[in-house]
Design a protein around this motif. Structure first.
Motif, short mmCIF file in Angstrom:
data_model
loop_
_atom_site.label_atom_id
_atom_site.label_comp_id
_atom_site.label_asym_id
_atom_site.label_seq_id
_atom_site.Cartn_x
_atom_site.Cartn_y
_atom_site.Cartn_z
N LEU A 195 -21.30 10.72 -36.05
CA LEU A 195 -21.92 10.79 -34.59
C LEU A 195 -20.73 10.86 -33.31
CD1 LEU A 195 -24.80 8.32 -34.86
CD2 LEU A 195 -24.99 10.89 -35.02
N SER A 196 -21.04 11.38 -32.50
CA SER A 196 -20.13 11.60 -31.54
C SER A 196 -20.83 11.34 -30.09
CB SER A 196 -19.42 12.96 -31.26
OG SER A 196 -18.55 13.29 -32.29
N GLU A 197 -19.96 10.57 -29.20
CA GLU A 197 -20.57 10.24 -27.70
C GLU A 197 -20.09 11.50 -26.68
OE1 GLU A 197 -19.85 6.86 -24.61
OE2 GLU A 197 -20.36 6.33 -26.86
N VAL A 198 -21.14 12.12 -26.04
CA VAL A 198 -20.53 13.04 -25.14
C VAL A 198 -21.09 12.63 -23.74
CG1 VAL A 198 -20.87 15.61 -24.62
CG2 VAL A 198 -20.87 14.91 -26.78
N ASP A 199 -20.19 12.49 -22.97
CA ASP A 199 -20.29 12.12 -21.21
C ASP A 199 -20.29 13.54 -20.48
OD1 ASP A 199 -20.26 9.47 -21.86
OD2 ASP A 199 -18.19 9.07 -21.70
N VAL A 200 -21.43 13.59 -19.65
CA VAL A 200 -21.56 14.81 -19.08
C VAL A 200 -21.55 14.42 -17.68
CG1 VAL A 200 -22.96 16.86 -18.67
CG2 VAL A 200 -22.84 16.08 -21.01
N SER A 201 -20.58 14.66 -16.85
CA SER A 201 -20.65 14.67 -15.23
C SER A 201 -21.65 15.64 -14.50
CB SER A 201 -19.25 14.79 -14.89
OG SER A 201 -19.17 14.37 -13.58
N THR A 202 -22.70 15.13 -14.00
CA THR A 202 -23.65 15.73 -13.11
C THR A 202 -23.54 15.32 -11.79
OG1 THR A 202 -25.36 14.42 -13.45
CG2 THR A 202 -25.04 15.69 -15.47
N PRO A 203 -24.15 16.01 -10.71
CA PRO A 203 -24.41 15.58 -9.66
C PRO A 203 -24.99 14.51 -9.45
CG PRO A 203 -24.91 17.98 -9.65
CD PRO A 203 -24.67 17.44 -11.02
N SER A 204 -25.99 14.11 -10.51
CA SER A 204 -26.61 12.85 -10.23
C SER A 204 -26.00 11.54 -11.11
CB SER A 204 -27.98 12.96 -11.14
OG SER A 204 -28.81 13.73 -10.50
N GLY A 205 -24.72 11.74 -11.39
CA GLY A 205 -24.16 10.96 -12.20
C GLY A 205 -23.90 11.32 -13.74
#
Length: 71
Positions: free
Chosen positions: A25-35
């Motif tokens: 498994l991998s953790e993917v952090d996505v930066s969005t305008p909402s955080g």
């Protein structure tokens, strides 16, 4: 732009900030305008989708699940 062929109302367009890759498994952090939206997906999916920091993606949030689609 949003993907309309998936029945998920909560769609967050963003850019991958970080990927913490594990053997399964991998953790993917996505930066969005909402955080930051974080998704735990299979490492196989990370490779098949060719996900990398800086990739533009859409995070789909449904209940307790966050899915990732490439643009």
């Amino acid at each position: 732009m949003s993907i309309k062929s998936i029945n998920v109302r909560n769609q967050f367009r963003g850019t991958i900030k970080e990927i913490i890759e594990g053997p399964v498994l991998s953790e993917v952090d996505v930066s969005t305008p909402s955080g930051i939206v974080t998704s735990v997906i299979t490492t196989r999916s990370v490779k098949e989708l060719n996900l990398k920091p800086g990739s533009e993606v859409i995070a789909f949030v449904k209940s307790t699940e966050v899915s990732i689609a490439t643009l």
